[in-house]
Scaffold this active site. Structure first.
Site, mmCIF file in Angstrom:
data_model
loop_
_atom_site.group_PDB
_atom_site.id
_atom_site.type_symbol
_atom_site.label_atom_id
_atom_site.label_comp_id
_atom_site.label_asym_id
_atom_site.label_seq_id
_atom_site.Cartn_x
_atom_site.Cartn_y
_atom_site.Cartn_z
ATOM 1 N N ASP A 166 -1.308 18.565 5.025
ATOM 2 C CA ASP A 166 -1.808 19.189 6.247
ATOM 3 C C ASP A 166 -2.018 20.685 6.016
ATOM 4 O OD1 ASP A 166 -2.246 18.694 9.216
ATOM 5 O OD2 ASP A 166 -0.761 20.307 9.313
ATOM 6 N N GLU A 204 -6.240 18.340 3.275
ATOM 7 C CA GLU A 204 -6.829 18.409 4.613
ATOM 8 C C GLU A 204 -7.142 19.874 4.897
ATOM 9 O OE1 GLU A 204 -6.442 18.848 9.169
ATOM 10 O OE2 GLU A 204 -5.175 19.694 7.601
#
Length: 673
Positions: free
Chosen positions: A398, A427
């Site tokens: 993330d 990401e």
């Protein structure tokens, strides 16, 4: 030569080899390939004078031995640009180099054809040809010809010397296809000059091609008691019950959002509200509580025994497990009290929470790598090992662009050294330079801007870019939606829009993924933002999967994944070609894998034509260059639509008509009739 030393000549080489590609920062960052991937190399190769030159790309194994070579082809006549393709067959740190060389046979062919036809130096040219072929046939060592090849050249030598034949017949003996084939297999190379050896990092196939399915474990099996108004969380055990359905749709990876304990301080309520109500589970990205941090499991989800059972069930169905890595903490995380120096303290003494204006995340503290980077890095490496030891083989990271690149370079290399099969997905919806550099420092895959590429021009440009200039480093993963992103196209496109984006994602990149609920066409946005209303990050969201078939999206996804597994051309990244269409809503592209690079030994060609208008029937013509696929330019070819299982006859110009409410795309396998 005055002013020129032998040292300076050596640096250039007698046959200069320059502008080798793909090379980043003079080899500072290795190019990427996967086992079985056709890896293309280019270079500019030339020499002084008019003699013919050629080039070879050589692939070298991790142990330093040469694996294979291919003669490169001239892809820009007059510009000295050559390209060749090699295919690595196992993971590891390989290298490649380009060798430029003088081609005396090609030089002789050119000169002899002109002079014999003009009656100039005829006997001399034929004699030189005989000497040349004789020398080629007599080679020993690594450059030696096969016995059959040497025999072919010796026969040609005899005919070149046979004065009872006409000059044209003698010349023809040195130009036969058999002679050319023998010298193509074992060329006579002179003045060989090699480039530097450049790094090539080869990963297992799943790093290049695979299908991901994202889910929040707590939603699967969650129940609501209307009498009490209370929720009971789903668990890792109940989430495991969803795995057969996911496997049936043909996915390779099941990706879990964070499963760690969730903090209570500043816990967010539904739709990211600041006032959580009793029973609101909080965001799983607000990691850490009295129950532990990144190396623990949220108690309502179960235990490590339950997690191990989930991983085992997934493996029995052919699924690997990916886990979200979110390097941030809730205010209740043990690190906050044990290592306050790992966070940013503001002027008023409070710890800074995360912000992505206009979004604020009061329940999350970002890490600060400035004070104790070594301590943070060691702890994160320890945490990853916990999950690797419990069977996690992939990590979706993330917001990696908010952490130092030097940290990622170290961490990814350290994990790779001990666990080369572990894959990391970045990401990073951020600036192009950061996205690409994250890929270069070691991330195996990356989220992309595909989610926001909607028009014909945008899609064509983006497909060409991720399959071209960026492909040696950034492996794209195409996601139509995520738990945080519901783009306007899907808010407005209905079932047809969801079908369009699924086809584009599944065929536009060898890796793609969907977020749970895509099958149910969940497309209602929270007003004013590009995300779903009632975002699953902040609440339980059990779904009625019995309704999926009414939309047909789950069936489409299953068929797309089946097609991807069947057709090796769709498992490649660098083989995309864009084809002109006559309608601005028709996007056409193909993926072709020649027989010599195909694991089946047969060429594979898939042509995709998509109507990107989700509401309106569109028709028009698609222009195909059949020669690019190794087919006759004007041939009638068999076109088998692997989506609809219908067969057509296609040629260089194809008429298509696509109704998005019935069929939004053709996905066609081409074959010679």
């Amino acid at each position: 030569m005055p002013g020129v030393t032998s040292t300076s000549i050596t640096k250039v080489g007698r046959i200069p080899v320059v502008d080798v590609w793909p090379v980043a920062e003079a080899g500072r960052f290795p190019a990427k390939a996967a086992v079985g991937e056709a890896f293309a190399v280019q270079a500019t190769v030339f020499r002084e004078g008019h003699d013919a030159v050629a080039a070879t790309v050589v692939l070298t194994r991790p142990d330093g031995s040469d694996h294979s070579w291919q003669r490169m082809r001239d892809i820009a006549p007059g510009l000295d640009r050559y390209e060749g393709t090699v295919v690595p067959d196992r993971p590891g740190d390989w290298t490649f180099r380009v060798e430029g060389w003088s081609d005396p046979y090609a030089t002789w062919v050119h000169d002899a054809a002109l002079k014999v036809a003009a009656g100039v130096d005829v006997e001399l040219m034929l004699t030189e040809g005989a000497l040349l072929l004789g020398r080629a046939a007599a080679r020993r060592g690594p450059d030696a010809m096969t016995a059959a090849g040497a025999s072919t050249l010796k026969r040609a030598v005899a005919e070149l010397r046979d004065t009872t034949l006409t000059p044209d017949a003698r010349l023809a003996a040195g130009l036969t296809p058999a002679v050319r084939d023998a010298l193509a297999e074992a060329p006579l190379r002179e003045l060989v000059t090699a480039s530097a050896a450049y790094p090539l990092r080869v990963d297992r196939p799943l790093a290049l091609h695979g299908s991901w399915y994202e889910l929040f474990p707590r939603s699967h099996g969650a129940t609501y008691d209307e009498a009490t108004g209370e929720w009971t969380s789903g668990t890792l055990r109940t989430a495991a019950d969803e795995l057969p359905r996911i496997a049936q749709m043909g996915f390779d990876v099941v990706y879990l959002t964070p499963i760690h304990p969730i903090g209570t301080t500043h816990r967010k309520g539904r739709n990211n509200s600041l006032d959580a109500q009793p029973g609101d589970p909080g965001s799983p990205y607000a990691i850490g509580s009295a129950d532990g941090g990144h190396d623990a499991i949220e108690p309502s989800l179960g235990t490590f025994d339950d997690f191990d059972a989930f991983v085992a069930r997934a493996a029995s169905l052919g699924l690997e497990v990916a886990l979200d890595v979110a390097l941030q903490c809730s205010p209740d995380h043990p690190w906050v009290t044990e290592h306050p120096e790992w966070f940013t303290t503001r002027a008023d003494g409070t710890i800074a929470y995360a912000e992505n204006p206009p979004k604020k995340y009061q329940d999350i503290y970002p890490l600060n790598f400035d004070n104790d980077p070594e301590g943070i890095a060691a702890e994160i490496r320890r945490v990853l090992q916990v999950w690797i030891d419990h069977g996690v083989t992939l990590f979706r990271v993330d917001n990696p662009h908010t952490k130092p690149l030097s940290f990622w370079e170290w961490l990814l290399a350290d994990v790779r050294r001990d666990h080369p099969d572990v894959i990391f997905l970045s990401e990073a919806f951020t600036r192009p330079s950061m996205m690409l550099t994250l890929a270069k420092v070691g991330f195996h895959q990356s989220y992309t801007y595909f989610t926001w590429r909607n028009t014909k021009e945008e899609l064509e440009e983006y497909l060409a870019r991720v399959g071209g200039e960026e492909a040696p480093w950034l492996r794209p993963s195409f996601w139509p939606t995520t738990h945080d992103i519901l783009p306007p196209y899907l808010q407005q496109g209905g079932v047809g829009g969801f079908a369009v984006r699924a086809v584009l994602a599944a065929t536009g990149s060898p890796t793609w993924g969907v977020y749970s609920g895509y099958e149910l066409v969940e497309n209602v946005p929270r007003p004013g933002v590009e995300e779903q209303v009632d975002n699953e990050k902040y609440e339980f969201r059990p779904r009625d999967w019995s309704q999926a078939d009414r939309y047909g999206i789950s069936l489409l996804i299953g068929r797309l994944n089946e097609i991807r597994r069947t057709h090796p051309a769709l498992q490649q990244l660098r083989n995309v070609r864009i084809h002109p269409t006559s309608d601005p809503a028709l996007v056409a592209f193909s993926r072709h894998l020649p027989a010599e690079h195909s694991p089946t030994g047969r060429a594979d060609t898939v042509v995709v034509v998509v109507n990107i208008d989700p509401w309106t029937t569109r028709d028009g013509f698609v222009q195909l260059d059949l020669a690019e696929f190794g087919l006759a330019p004007d041939a009638a070819v068999t076109a088998y639509d692997v989506l609809s299982r219908e067969t057509y006859e296609w040629g260089p110009q194809v008429y298509v008509r696509l109704d998005p409410q019935v069929r939004c795309a053709h996905v066609v396998h081409l074959g010679q009739r």
